[in-house]
Design a protein around this motif. Structure first.
Motif, PDB file in Angstrom:
ATOM      1  N   TRP A 121      32.371 129.469 -12.543  1.00 49.21           N
ATOM      2  CA  TRP A 121      32.252 129.670 -11.097  1.00 49.21           C
ATOM      3  C   TRP A 121      31.937 128.398 -10.323  1.00 49.21           C
ATOM      4  O   TRP A 121      32.386 128.270  -9.184  1.00 49.21           O
ATOM      5  N   PRO A 122      31.263 127.390 -10.885  1.00 43.22           N
ATOM      6  CA  PRO A 122      31.168 126.128 -10.140  1.00 43.22           C
ATOM      7  C   PRO A 122      32.541 125.477  -9.932  1.00 43.22           C
ATOM      8  O   PRO A 122      32.788 124.872  -8.884  1.00 43.22           O
ATOM      9  N   LEU A 123      33.451 125.625 -10.910  1.00 38.14           N
ATOM     10  CA  LEU A 123      34.799 125.096 -10.736  1.00 38.14           C
ATOM     11  C   LEU A 123      35.562 125.886  -9.675  1.00 38.14           C
ATOM     12  O   LEU A 123      36.337 125.313  -8.904  1.00 38.14           O
ATOM     13  N   ALA A 126      34.381 124.760  -6.351  1.00 39.38           N
ATOM     14  CA  ALA A 126      34.947 123.439  -6.026  1.00 39.38           C
ATOM     15  C   ALA A 126      36.419 123.522  -5.635  1.00 39.38           C
ATOM     16  O   ALA A 126      36.999 122.517  -5.230  1.00 39.38           O
ATOM     17  N   GLY A 127      37.024 124.702  -5.771  1.00 37.49           N
ATOM     18  CA  GLY A 127      38.424 124.877  -5.392  1.00 37.49           C
ATOM     19  C   GLY A 127      39.418 124.485  -6.461  1.00 37.49           C
ATOM     20  O   GLY A 127      40.610 124.361  -6.187  1.00 37.49           O
ATOM     21  N   VAL A 128      38.951 124.293  -7.697  1.00 37.30           N
ATOM     22  CA  VAL A 128      39.844 123.897  -8.791  1.00 37.30           C
ATOM     23  C   VAL A 128      40.829 125.012  -9.134  1.00 37.30           C
ATOM     24  O   VAL A 128      41.988 124.767  -9.420  1.00 37.30           O
ATOM     25  N   GLY A 129      40.350 126.250  -9.101  1.00 37.54           N
ATOM     26  CA  GLY A 129      41.210 127.379  -9.428  1.00 37.54           C
ATOM     27  C   GLY A 129      40.446 128.682  -9.361  1.00 37.54           C
ATOM     28  O   GLY A 129      39.244 128.705  -9.091  1.00 37.54           O
ATOM     29  N   ALA A 130      41.160 129.770  -9.611  1.00 43.12           N
ATOM     30  CA  ALA A 130      40.558 131.098  -9.696  1.00 43.12           C
ATOM     31  C   ALA A 130      40.091 131.316 -11.130  1.00 43.12           C
ATOM     32  O   ALA A 130      40.550 130.642 -12.055  1.00 43.12           O
ATOM     33  N   CYS A 144      29.490 131.249  -2.351  1.00 41.82           N
ATOM     34  CA  CYS A 144      30.568 130.274  -2.247  1.00 41.82           C
ATOM     35  C   CYS A 144      31.885 130.756  -2.850  1.00 41.82           C
ATOM     36  O   CYS A 144      32.875 130.031  -2.805  1.00 41.82           O
ATOM     37  N   ILE A 145      31.880 131.950  -3.438  1.00 40.90           N
ATOM     38  CA  ILE A 145      33.108 132.485  -4.018  1.00 40.90           C
ATOM     39  C   ILE A 145      33.297 133.925  -3.553  1.00 40.90           C
ATOM     40  O   ILE A 145      32.360 134.585  -3.125  1.00 40.90           O
ATOM     41  N   ALA A 146      34.534 134.381  -3.635  1.00 38.69           N
ATOM     42  CA  ALA A 146      34.862 135.776  -3.317  1.00 38.69           C
ATOM     43  C   ALA A 146      35.333 136.445  -4.598  1.00 38.69           C
ATOM     44  O   ALA A 146      36.161 135.883  -5.323  1.00 38.69           O
ATOM     45  N   LEU A 147      34.790 137.613  -4.905  1.00 35.73           N
ATOM     46  CA  LEU A 147      35.227 138.383  -6.073  1.00 35.73           C
ATOM     47  C   LEU A 147      36.149 139.491  -5.600  1.00 35.73           C
ATOM     48  O   LEU A 147      35.785 140.266  -4.712  1.00 35.73           O
TER      49      LEU A 147
END
Length: 182
Positions: A121-123, A126-130, A144-147
């Motif tokens: 989830w840190p990646l 950072a916008g690296v991928g899903a 910072c993320i959407a599930l």
């Protein structure tokens, strides 16, 4: 202990075991070493094991908040076509998703390769991928993320303790099992 268990909840389980069983001495070993019990996904146990469920992990797709797909309530498989992914190996849930994508002719696009959920989830942040992630509190609580669920894909895995039947006659092991059930 399986690799992707989550440090926070494993620490909580070990805390409960230590509180419930006086003078308990634990030795944590690698997955391939001999041991009295293993914490693993239920489908990974061998036939001589008794499985004691502890957690039920439901998997959803974690997306960076700034991605357009994160604004949807749920995703279709077609939304995943070309989407960059955090590839985690080994992961039974991700293998299942990749099989579903393959059946639909959708290419899995690995952007990063890792081994544990703790880095996933840190990646994503950072916008690296899903990433396909379980519903752990530290993940679902991340702002910072959407599930998002994937329509037509439901994946839940039972995580628990596998005890070899030969260990069941040991009173201490029965105390450990009782503590895990709580």
């Amino acid at each position: 202990i399986m690799r992707s268990l989550g440090a926070k909840r494993m620490s909580l389980l070990l805390q409960h075991l230590s509180q419930d069983i006086e003078h308990l001495e634990l030795t944590l070993v690698d997955a391939d070493e001999p041991c009295d019990a293993r914490i693993l996904v239920g489908s990974s146990r061998v036939s001589d094991d008794q499985f004691v469920p502890i957690w039920e992990d439901t998997y959803q797709l974690a997306l960076p908040h700034h991605w357009a797909e994160s604004k949807k309530g749920s995703l279709d498989f077609e939304d995943l076509d070309g989407m960059p992914f955090i590839h985690r190996e080994p992961c039974i849930a991700l293998d299942s998703l990749k099989d579903s994508l393959l059946q639909r002719g959708i290419q899995f696009n690995a952007r990063a390769n890792i081994r544990t959920i703790d880095y996933a989830w840190p990646l994503v942040q950072a916008g690296v991928g899903a990433a396909l992630l379980p519903n752990w509190a530290e993940i679902t609580g991340s702002e910072c993320i959407a599930l998002r669920s994937i329509k037509g894909f439901d994946c839940s895995l039972s995580v628990g303790m596998a005890v070899n039947i030969s260990q069941r006659s040991i009173p201490l092991m029965n105390q450990v099992i009782a503590s895990c059930r709580r």
